[in-house]
Design an enzyme around this catalytic site. Structure first.
Site, mmCIF file in Angstrom:
data_model
loop_
_atom_site.group_PDB
_atom_site.id
_atom_site.type_symbol
_atom_site.label_atom_id
_atom_site.label_comp_id
_atom_site.label_asym_id
_atom_site.label_seq_id
_atom_site.Cartn_x
_atom_site.Cartn_y
_atom_site.Cartn_z
ATOM 1 N N CYS A 94 0.831 -1.213 0.000
ATOM 2 C CA CYS A 94 0.000 0.000 0.000
ATOM 3 C C CYS A 94 0.867 1.267 0.000
ATOM 4 O O CYS A 94 1.576 1.505 -0.952
ATOM 5 C CB CYS A 94 -0.975 -0.057 1.167
ATOM 6 S SG CYS A 94 -2.433 0.960 0.896
ATOM 7 N N HIS A 191 -3.939 -5.764 1.427
ATOM 8 C CA HIS A 191 -3.945 -6.137 2.830
ATOM 9 C C HIS A 191 -4.606 -7.505 2.935
ATOM 10 O O HIS A 191 -4.942 -8.110 1.941
ATOM 11 C CB HIS A 191 -4.724 -5.104 3.653
ATOM 12 C CG HIS A 191 -4.232 -3.712 3.458
ATOM 13 N ND1 HIS A 191 -3.058 -3.262 3.993
ATOM 14 C CD2 HIS A 191 -4.744 -2.679 2.745
ATOM 15 C CE1 HIS A 191 -2.879 -1.996 3.643
ATOM 16 N NE2 HIS A 191 -3.875 -1.629 2.881
#
Ligand SMILES: [Zn+2]
EC number: 6.3.5.13
Lengths: 237, 410
Positions: A94, A191
């Site tokens: 991310c 994630h």
């Protein structure tokens, strides 16, 4: 492997530790130890120097302010770039993934990244939030990538960097590809955490770190992880 | 109490009718629909109903429902209390709570963290209790720093409203810091993963035991006026008030002290308030104990990493535990946060995983080196443990599913 002990570095948990990305560290350590490979996990805060001789560097997600600060510190510190050049493994998620590129946008400002991956990130028209899945780049020989994405950025890959996967569900980099890699440097928006959902990717990183082929690592009982993967992928249809 | 306009009276009557209709038709307690009807007819209804009354607001990521319940119990020493005791913690629920108890002078409202600025404006509170801020449903909620900034901005604009704030939480301390009237409570902070850095300047926070301090800008833990010592509350003038709580855990002793501080601000002395806290045995099913097939099942609700850590602190030693995880909309769709929680406190007991996302729990527990079983649901879990005590920790919708299995126990 640099020493008899596999050294895992969790980069800047004080800045980049949202969304359970610490799980990637736990999973690498667990999968190594389950095979008798001893590991040492080191958490290095942003006011400390990063070790230059570690085997795997992990960078997590975070908000805009901490992300730009982390990028400045990583560039100034130099250890991750040096380690990547020396063929060490880097895995970033991310905000950490965006830092691996040449530039990214944080708090409406363009920031310099580490430039380990030939890519740049900007803002997308809307936030990408939800399950993502897609076939992994055949060069890596991995099963379907699965995870949960939650990011406002879009990432544009240059010719020197390959996509980690194509996207069959979700947005990823730009709606068609997700993540990127070059050598042993890998980044993803996912994630879940990413390595909990994709144990084969965790094993690939471990194999790289110990200088073996992934199929040389003794297989583990992945019953639960496989059921989790099947369930998440089945939930998309 | 001020007189309501004809329109507000009509809005109030319609609110009560809508709430009653919703309740008798079995669609919950009607707080939300009633409030919606009332606010549609008179958009200023919340302010009008709050005018002339003593309103306390209670907000924070965790513990607000319990602290609201404690505070209402404490204030009942001084007469009837208006409160949103069904956890309807947005303006619709607040409006209903105020409309239903028109004669109550004292009002205690649990407020969703995101709505605190609005309630500050509309409910003209006499006191606000700020419990804690930590990561919660990150795939949709505002992140901790953003929420703290929102609080700080709103509270700075009303510096004369007395605050009761948790000195152990750096984000809460910073959010409350611009106010001129803060009563600090040592509210505890087991979960510290969201406060590595200084809320004010972004530099590293140093911690020495419970004390914390930023070496760069000097922001530090204020000296608390109220504290917990063992099983007692300690008042600002040093009196020790015994707490004989039915609710478990250190965090509930801290919630109780916050409630005593709010009650004290409304003129109810802690000696009168504290015994009333002992009457609280469960809060909308939380901490309720139900019996089935020779098992005594205690229900704990925990929605986020900080909450799970607190729940682990409440477990009876060696007692089997059910962990229940869902990821429906109100839970947040992303289960990654379970990796922010260290599950080793549940080691050494029988652990059962249930819920829509029990596979995520299974992988998490395996990585944590915790032995576990995966079973279908709470009924199967009860059959899988020996007769005796069983603890259940569940996140929001998983908790509601389990509560439904026990006839919506309160
Ligand atoms: Zn500071």
């Amino acid at each position: 492997m640099s020493t008899s002990m596999l050294r895992l570095v969790w980069v800047y948990p004080d800045l980049l530790s949202t969304y359970g990305d610490r799980g990637n560290l736990l999973i690498l350590s667990h999968r190594a130890e389950s095979r008798g490979i001893l590991t040492e996990s080191v958490m290095v805060r942003s006011d400390q120097a990063l070790p230059r001789q570690a085997d795997i560097y992990l960078i997590g997600g975070g908000e805009d302010g901490p992300q730009s600060l982390a990028a400045e510190k990583l560039i100034a510190d130099g250890a991750v770039a040096e380690a990547a050049d020396a063929g060490r493994v880097v895995f970033a998620v991310c905000a950490g993934y965006q830092i691996l590129g040449t530039s990214f946008i944080a708090s409406d400002r363009e920031c310099a990244g580490l430039g380990l991956l030939d890519m740049r990130s900007d803002r997308g028209p809307s936030r990408a939030v939800g399950e993502l899945a897609g076939p992994v780049n055949p060069a890596l020989g991995l099963p379907t990538l699965t995870g949960f994405e939650n990011h406002g950025g879009r990432t544009h890959l240059g010719p020197e960097t390959a996509a980690l996967a194509n996207v069959s569900h979700g947005i990823g980099n730009d709606g068609s590809t997700e993540g990127a890699f070059r050598g042993k440097v890998v980044g993803t928006y996912l994630h879940g955490p990413a390595l909990a959902r994709n144990p084969a990717l965790a094993d690939l990183l471990l194999a790289w770190a110990v200088g073996r082929a992934p199929e040389e690592l003794p297989p583990l009982d992945d019953r639960w992880a496989q059921q989790l993967r099947q369930e998440r992928i089945a939930a998309l249809v | 109490m001020t007189n309501l306009s004809a329109r507000a009276k009509f809005a109030t009557a319609m609110l009560r009718t809508a709430a009653t209709l919703s309740r008798v038709s079995g669609r919950g307690d009607g707080s939300v629909i009633g409030g919606r009807v009332g606010l549609t007819i008179e958009p200023r209804l919340l302010s009008m109903l709050a005018a002339g009354r003593q309103v306390a607001l209670i907000s924070g990521t965790n513990g607000k429902t319990t602290t609201t319940r404690f505070t209402a119990a404490a204030l009942e020493a001084a007469g009837p209390v208006a409160t949103n005791s069904f956890g309807a913690n947005m303006p619709t629920g607040h409006t209903t709570a105020l409309a239903k108890a028109r004669d109550a002078v004292n009002c205690v409202l649990e407020v969703d963290e995101h709505y605190l600025p609005r309630l500050l404006n509309e409910a003209t509170p006499q006191v606000i209790a700020l419990l804690n801020l930590s990561r919660d449903q990150l795939d949709r909620a505002m992140e901790v720093s953003g929420l703290a900034a929102k609080w700080r901005t709103a509270l700075s604009a009303a510096p004369d409203v007395p605050l009761i704030a948790n000195a152990d939480d750096p984000w809460v301390t910073w959010a409350a810091g611009a106010s001129s009237r803060v009563t600090w409570v040592a509210g505890g902070q087991r979960w510290q993963e969201d406060s590595w850095v200084c809320p004010q300047c972004g530099k590293h926070l140093d911690r020495y035991g419970e004390f914390w301090r930023c070496t760069a800008c000097g922001l530090s833990r204020p000296s608390p006026h109220w504290a917990v010592e063992g099983d007692s509350a300690v008042t600002p003038d040093g009196r020790r008030i015994p707490l004989d709580l039915r609710l478990p855990g250190q965090v509930n002793r801290a919630n109780a002290v916050t409630a005593l501080a709010v009650a004290s601000a409304f003129g109810v002395p802690p000696e009168a308030a504290a015994p009333r806290l002992s009457e609280v045995k469960s809060v909308a099913g939380r901490y309720a104990v139900v019996r089935r097939d020779g098992r005594r099942v205690r229900l704990l609700l925990s929605k986020n990493p900080a909450g799970w850590l607190e729940a682990f602190d409440m477990l009876e030693p060696r007692c089997p535990v059910v962990l229940a995880l869902n990821a429906r909309e109100v839970d947040g769709f992303d289960t990654s946060w379970i990796y922010d929680v260290d599950f080793s406190p549940v080691q050494g007991r029988q652990v059962l995983a249930i819920g829509d996302r029990r596979m995520d729990l299974a992988v998490r527990l395996e990585v944590n080196g915790v032995r576990f079983e995966v079973v279908e649901d709470i009924a199967a879990a009860i059959q899988a443990v020996p007769p005796g005590d069983l603890e259940v920790i569940a996140n929001y919708t998983a908790f509601q599913d389990i509560r439904a299995e026990f006839d919506r126990v309160n």
